[in-house]
Design a protein around this motif. Structure first.
Motif, PDB file in Angstrom:
ATOM      1  N   THR A   2     -40.922 -31.508 -45.818  1.00  0.00           N
ATOM      2  CA  THR A   2     -40.964 -31.656 -44.369  1.00  0.00           C
ATOM      3  C   THR A   2     -41.776 -32.888 -43.976  1.00  0.00           C
ATOM      4  O   THR A   2     -42.874 -33.117 -44.484  1.00  0.00           O
ATOM      5  CB  THR A   2     -41.592 -30.420 -43.712  1.00  0.00           C
ATOM      6  OG1 THR A   2     -40.823 -29.269 -44.076  1.00  0.00           O
ATOM      7  CG2 THR A   2     -41.628 -30.563 -42.198  1.00  0.00           C
ATOM      8  N   VAL A   3     -41.226 -33.689 -43.056  1.00  0.00           N
ATOM      9  CA  VAL A   3     -41.942 -34.849 -42.528  1.00  0.00           C
ATOM     10  C   VAL A   3     -42.729 -34.393 -41.304  1.00  0.00           C
ATOM     11  O   VAL A   3     -42.157 -33.902 -40.330  1.00  0.00           O
ATOM     12  CB  VAL A   3     -40.964 -35.975 -42.151  1.00  0.00           C
ATOM     13  CG1 VAL A   3     -41.717 -37.138 -41.514  1.00  0.00           C
ATOM     14  CG2 VAL A   3     -40.188 -36.452 -43.375  1.00  0.00           C
ATOM     15  N   THR A   4     -44.030 -34.520 -41.347  1.00  0.00           N
ATOM     16  CA  THR A   4     -44.886 -34.076 -40.258  1.00  0.00           C
ATOM     17  C   THR A   4     -45.120 -35.200 -39.253  1.00  0.00           C
ATOM     18  O   THR A   4     -44.803 -36.371 -39.513  1.00  0.00           O
ATOM     19  CB  THR A   4     -46.242 -33.604 -40.797  1.00  0.00           C
ATOM     20  OG1 THR A   4     -46.932 -34.746 -41.345  1.00  0.00           O
ATOM     21  CG2 THR A   4     -46.067 -32.541 -41.875  1.00  0.00           C
ATOM     22  N   LEU A   5     -45.700 -34.845 -38.116  1.00  0.00           N
ATOM     23  CA  LEU A   5     -46.078 -35.857 -37.133  1.00  0.00           C
ATOM     24  C   LEU A   5     -47.083 -36.824 -37.738  1.00  0.00           C
ATOM     25  O   LEU A   5     -47.030 -38.033 -37.472  1.00  0.00           O
ATOM     26  CB  LEU A   5     -46.650 -35.178 -35.887  1.00  0.00           C
ATOM     27  CG  LEU A   5     -47.071 -36.103 -34.746  1.00  0.00           C
ATOM     28  CD1 LEU A   5     -45.909 -36.952 -34.252  1.00  0.00           C
ATOM     29  CD2 LEU A   5     -47.662 -35.283 -33.590  1.00  0.00           C
ATOM     30  N   SER A   6     -47.990 -36.329 -38.563  1.00  0.00           N
ATOM     31  CA  SER A   6     -48.946 -37.212 -39.238  1.00  0.00           C
ATOM     32  C   SER A   6     -48.213 -38.240 -40.090  1.00  0.00           C
ATOM     33  O   SER A   6     -48.592 -39.426 -40.119  1.00  0.00           O
ATOM     34  CB  SER A   6     -49.903 -36.395 -40.118  1.00  0.00           C
ATOM     35  OG  SER A   6     -50.675 -35.503 -39.350  1.00  0.00           O
ATOM     36  N   ASP A   7     -47.155 -37.821 -40.787  1.00  0.00           N
ATOM     37  CA  ASP A   7     -46.360 -38.744 -41.602  1.00  0.00           C
ATOM     38  C   ASP A   7     -45.711 -39.813 -40.726  1.00  0.00           C
ATOM     39  O   ASP A   7     -45.712 -41.003 -41.069  1.00  0.00           O
ATOM     40  CB  ASP A   7     -45.259 -37.989 -42.357  1.00  0.00           C
ATOM     41  CG  ASP A   7     -45.789 -37.068 -43.436  1.00  0.00           C
ATOM     42  OD1 ASP A   7     -46.747 -37.459 -44.128  1.00  0.00           O
ATOM     43  OD2 ASP A   7     -45.233 -35.962 -43.589  1.00  0.00           O
ATOM     44  N   GLU A   8     -45.139 -39.380 -39.606  1.00  0.00           N
ATOM     45  CA  GLU A   8     -44.428 -40.313 -38.728  1.00  0.00           C
ATOM     46  C   GLU A   8     -45.382 -41.353 -38.134  1.00  0.00           C
ATOM     47  O   GLU A   8     -45.067 -42.556 -38.095  1.00  0.00           O
ATOM     48  CB  GLU A   8     -43.731 -39.549 -37.610  1.00  0.00           C
ATOM     49  CG  GLU A   8     -42.582 -38.677 -38.083  1.00  0.00           C
ATOM     50  CD  GLU A   8     -41.947 -37.884 -36.964  1.00  0.00           C
ATOM     51  OE1 GLU A   8     -40.755 -37.564 -37.084  1.00  0.00           O
ATOM     52  OE2 GLU A   8     -42.637 -37.584 -35.968  1.00  0.00           O
ATOM     53  N   LEU A   9     -46.531 -40.897 -37.674  1.00  0.00           N
ATOM     54  CA  LEU A   9     -47.496 -41.824 -37.086  1.00  0.00           C
ATOM     55  C   LEU A   9     -48.026 -42.787 -38.132  1.00  0.00           C
ATOM     56  O   LEU A   9     -48.201 -43.990 -37.871  1.00  0.00           O
ATOM     57  CB  LEU A   9     -48.641 -41.047 -36.435  1.00  0.00           C
ATOM     58  CG  LEU A   9     -48.272 -40.176 -35.229  1.00  0.00           C
ATOM     59  CD1 LEU A   9     -49.501 -39.416 -34.722  1.00  0.00           C
ATOM     60  CD2 LEU A   9     -47.665 -41.000 -34.110  1.00  0.00           C
ATOM     61  N   ALA A  10     -48.311 -42.282 -39.324  1.00  0.00           N
ATOM     62  CA  ALA A  10     -48.826 -43.140 -40.393  1.00  0.00           C
ATOM     63  C   ALA A  10     -47.811 -44.197 -40.787  1.00  0.00           C
ATOM     64  O   ALA A  10     -48.165 -45.371 -41.001  1.00  0.00           O
ATOM     65  CB  ALA A  10     -49.207 -42.285 -41.603  1.00  0.00           C
ATOM     66  N   GLU A 141     -52.451 -37.708 -25.990  1.00  0.00           N
ATOM     67  CA  GLU A 141     -51.504 -36.947 -25.175  1.00  0.00           C
ATOM     68  C   GLU A 141     -51.501 -35.468 -25.557  1.00  0.00           C
ATOM     69  O   GLU A 141     -51.316 -34.592 -24.708  1.00  0.00           O
ATOM     70  CB  GLU A 141     -50.086 -37.480 -25.368  1.00  0.00           C
ATOM     71  CG  GLU A 141     -49.779 -38.822 -24.772  1.00  0.00           C
ATOM     72  CD  GLU A 141     -48.332 -39.214 -25.038  1.00  0.00           C
ATOM     73  OE1 GLU A 141     -47.473 -38.306 -25.159  1.00  0.00           O
ATOM     74  OE2 GLU A 141     -48.057 -40.417 -25.122  1.00  0.00           O
ATOM     75  N   LEU A 142     -51.678 -35.222 -26.840  1.00  0.00           N
ATOM     76  CA  LEU A 142     -51.628 -33.847 -27.332  1.00  0.00           C
ATOM     77  C   LEU A 142     -52.863 -33.051 -26.924  1.00  0.00           C
ATOM     78  O   LEU A 142     -52.797 -31.836 -26.742  1.00  0.00           O
ATOM     79  CB  LEU A 142     -51.499 -33.844 -28.859  1.00  0.00           C
ATOM     80  CG  LEU A 142     -50.307 -34.601 -29.442  1.00  0.00           C
ATOM     81  CD1 LEU A 142     -50.378 -34.597 -30.968  1.00  0.00           C
ATOM     82  CD2 LEU A 142     -48.989 -33.998 -28.966  1.00  0.00           C
ATOM     83  N   ALA A 251     -45.609 -29.900 -31.825  1.00  0.00           N
ATOM     84  CA  ALA A 251     -44.329 -29.423 -32.349  1.00  0.00           C
ATOM     85  C   ALA A 251     -43.165 -29.983 -31.534  1.00  0.00           C
ATOM     86  O   ALA A 251     -42.071 -30.214 -32.078  1.00  0.00           O
ATOM     87  CB  ALA A 251     -44.295 -27.906 -32.344  1.00  0.00           C
ATOM     88  N   ASP A 252     -43.400 -30.229 -30.253  1.00  0.00           N
ATOM     89  CA  ASP A 252     -42.350 -30.736 -29.373  1.00  0.00           C
ATOM     90  C   ASP A 252     -42.286 -32.258 -29.310  1.00  0.00           C
ATOM     91  O   ASP A 252     -41.307 -32.811 -28.792  1.00  0.00           O
ATOM     92  CB  ASP A 252     -42.548 -30.197 -27.949  1.00  0.00           C
ATOM     93  CG  ASP A 252     -42.360 -28.694 -27.849  1.00  0.00           C
ATOM     94  OD1 ASP A 252     -41.674 -28.129 -28.726  1.00  0.00           O
ATOM     95  OD2 ASP A 252     -42.915 -28.093 -26.916  1.00  0.00           O
ATOM     96  N   MET A 253     -43.312 -32.933 -29.808  1.00  0.00           N
ATOM     97  CA  MET A 253     -43.357 -34.390 -29.695  1.00  0.00           C
ATOM     98  C   MET A 253     -42.318 -35.025 -30.605  1.00  0.00           C
ATOM     99  O   MET A 253     -42.275 -34.758 -31.797  1.00  0.00           O
ATOM    100  CB  MET A 253     -44.750 -34.931 -30.038  1.00  0.00           C
ATOM    101  CG  MET A 253     -44.826 -36.459 -29.976  1.00  0.00           C
ATOM    102  SD  MET A 253     -46.497 -37.116 -30.251  1.00  0.00           S
ATOM    103  CE  MET A 253     -47.181 -36.997 -28.596  1.00  0.00           C
ATOM    104  N   LYS A 254     -41.504 -35.862 -30.021  1.00  0.00           N
ATOM    105  CA  LYS A 254     -40.514 -36.625 -30.785  1.00  0.00           C
ATOM    106  C   LYS A 254     -40.962 -38.087 -30.808  1.00  0.00           C
ATOM    107  O   LYS A 254     -40.676 -38.847 -29.894  1.00  0.00           O
ATOM    108  CB  LYS A 254     -39.135 -36.514 -30.140  1.00  0.00           C
ATOM    109  CG  LYS A 254     -38.660 -35.080 -29.925  1.00  0.00           C
ATOM    110  CD  LYS A 254     -38.459 -34.341 -31.243  1.00  0.00           C
ATOM    111  CE  LYS A 254     -37.842 -32.978 -30.960  1.00  0.00           C
ATOM    112  NZ  LYS A 254     -38.447 -31.912 -31.729  1.00  0.00           N
ATOM    113  N   LEU A 260     -42.640 -46.767 -27.000  1.00  0.00           N
ATOM    114  CA  LEU A 260     -44.052 -47.006 -27.245  1.00  0.00           C
ATOM    115  C   LEU A 260     -44.831 -46.947 -25.928  1.00  0.00           C
ATOM    116  O   LEU A 260     -44.252 -47.025 -24.838  1.00  0.00           O
ATOM    117  CB  LEU A 260     -44.247 -48.356 -27.936  1.00  0.00           C
ATOM    118  CG  LEU A 260     -43.495 -48.505 -29.269  1.00  0.00           C
ATOM    119  CD1 LEU A 260     -43.776 -49.862 -29.889  1.00  0.00           C
ATOM    120  CD2 LEU A 260     -43.855 -47.386 -30.240  1.00  0.00           C
ATOM    121  N   VAL A 261     -46.146 -46.809 -26.039  1.00  0.00           N
ATOM    122  CA  VAL A 261     -46.938 -46.543 -24.829  1.00  0.00           C
ATOM    123  C   VAL A 261     -48.059 -47.552 -24.576  1.00  0.00           C
ATOM    124  O   VAL A 261     -48.806 -47.398 -23.614  1.00  0.00           O
ATOM    125  CB  VAL A 261     -47.545 -45.119 -24.875  1.00  0.00           C
ATOM    126  CG1 VAL A 261     -46.443 -44.075 -24.946  1.00  0.00           C
ATOM    127  CG2 VAL A 261     -48.512 -44.956 -26.043  1.00  0.00           C
TER     128      VAL A 261
END
Length: 473
Positions: A2-10, A141-142, A251-254, A260-261
């Motif tokens: 599973t790819v986590t949000l931590s993986d995506e941000l990194a 944001e979280l 969990a809902d963050m895509k 980008l922000v």
């Protein structure tokens, strides 16, 4: 796997390039970097930072990197840490409203100091700034407002991620190493909102975060590892600092590199707590439109969201508290026409006009306005005059927000005002121009990090600035 949000941000932080993002993002990286640098230089000129600089000088290791605006020479990480504290101390640094977080104070000092020492190009430095802003703003944001309601200062607890991502990008960490850097950094997260009750700790929050984030990136680069899912893990960051609501948001963050922000961050027109800006702006607009003098005002009632209204009870005996005091800052803005760092000197804190007017300013929380924050930053103002007239104004989004940005003239006017007490504004302006207009393959000028950049001005020069700033509207 599973790819986590931590993986995506990194992965994003490791791979982002300023050449590949939208122009609005690259322009924001340039402008916010310049804004933060100028805030740090201005902070070095403020008497309230004399003890801070003395403490840094006593504790930081000797080195070759000059902290801009001071006579302190130390290593790159300590220089970045000191810059972070100075920038945040002015209360003129930028922010991200949705997360109630100040990314510039942590990401920009790390990028400029490390990037300069490593001889990296403007492209590499701006890419690192974008990495730091995106990762830390998304995490903010979280958390917000749950973390704030638990008593934490978001810039302190989230800043470690911004600094780690910024430094990790400059160190060319791969995406796995970057994830480890974020995981290591999280164990250093901390910082309480107790500064509203007094003390000098607020400026230390980004300073500590920068140092911890840079160290985390170094450790990860040398092979140390962090928890695999530092954000969403059962014992992870979100659970510890904000709880179930933050985990649901995660969990809902895509996450998408197409949304980008960095260009959603604000730049402050006034050097004080951002929560106070809508009320300040409203009363200044009312008095200007109707030609009202200070003597005309009998009472000002401000309704706003609860987090902002809490600043009604902050006193102004000391500069660090006055910057956060709603009554003081509204009164000072009316008296002086603006709020600059100089307006928090001891002489200004004792100004009888400001103190008398502050007693006529009343602030309360409003449930309807609470529901609009943080999507907006609302304040509703009623100003009553001695002859019985009353004037109303609602500010939902204060000046400087991405919805109401400072134009080029307003932005450069802010920078010029901030630099007036500097002993060598021309060197700073050269550096600022290199950041805003320099080619991506260019490198930063040497003046600020190598030259003998003089510390803050002598008292007579400082008083001249104070006098001049009070007449600028």
């Amino acid at each position: 796997m599973t790819v986590t949000l931590s993986d995506e941000l990194a992965a994003f932080a490791a791979e982002v390039s300023v050449e590949q993002v939208a122009p609005s993002i690259s322009d924001a990286a340039r402008r916010h970097s310049a804004d933060t640098l100028v805030a740090a230089i201005a902070g070095a000129c403020m008497p309230m930072n004399d003890t801070y600089l003395a403490a840094v000088k006593a504790s930081a290791p000797a080195g070759e990197v000059l902290v801009p605006g001071t006579d302190i020479r130390t290593d790159a990480a300590s220089a970045a840490s000191c810059m972070a504290g100075l920038a945040h101390s002015t209360e003129a640094d930028d922010g991200y409203r949705i997360g109630s977080y100040h990314p510039g104070a942590v990401c920009v000092p790390a990028a400029l100091s490390l990037g300069y020492v490593n001889g990296q190009t403007l492209s590499e430095i701006l890419s690192a700034v974008i990495a730091g802003y995106e990762i830390s703003c998304r995490i903010s944001e979280l958390l917000h407002p749950m973390s704030r309601k638990r008593g934490f200062h978001n810039t302190a607890i989230i800043g470690v991620f911004g600094a780690a991502a910024t430094a990790g990008h400059l160190f060319s960490l791969d995406k796995l190493q970057m994830r480890h850097a974020l995981g290591i950094a999280a164990s250093s997260a901390g910082g309480l909102f107790a500064f509203v009750e007094g003390g000098d700790t607020k400026r230390l929050h980004p300073a500590h975060a920068v140092k911890a984030g840079i160290e985390a990136a170094i450790f990860a680069g040398e092979g140390m590892t962090g928890p695999p899912d530092i954000l969403q893990g059962r014992n992870g960051f979100l659970a510890a600092f904000a709880g179930e609501d933050a985990l649901k948001r995660a969990a809902d963050m895509k996450f998408s590199s197409d949304r980008l922000v960095a260009d959603k961050c604000y730049i402050k027109p006034y050097a004080c707590c951002r929560h106070l800006h809508p009320g300040m702006e409203a009363v200044m607009v009312i008095t200007s439109e109707h030609g009202l003098s200070l003597e005309d005002i009998s009472r000002i009632d401000i309704k706003t969201y609860s987090i902002a209204a809490a600043h009604a009870d902050v006193g102004w005996e000391r500069a660090a508290s006055a910057q956060l005091s709603y009554p003081f800052c509204v009164a000072a803005a009316l008296v002086h026409g603006l709020i600059a760092p100089s307006h928090f000197s001891d002489a200004y804190l004792r100004d009888s006009r400001v103190n008398a007017l502050a007693e006529r300013i009343h602030i309360e929380a409003d449930n309807d306005l609470d529901a609009r924050y943080p999507a907006e930053r609302p304040a509703s103002i009623v100003l009553k005059t001695r002859d019985g007239a009353h004037f109303e104004r609602v500010i939902s989004i204060p000046l400087g927000a991405p919805e109401r940005p400072l134009d080029d003239e307003g932005f450069h006017l802010k920078l010029s005002r901030m630099l007036e007490p500097s002993s060598d504004p021309s060197s700073v302006k050269q550096f600022v121009d290199a950041i805003i207009n320099g080619g991506l393959s260019s490198k930063l000028p040497s003046a600020l990090f190598e030259g003998q950049f003089a510390p803050r001005p002598k008292p007579d020069q400082e008083q001249a600035f104070v006098a001049a700033s009070s007449t600028q509207h």
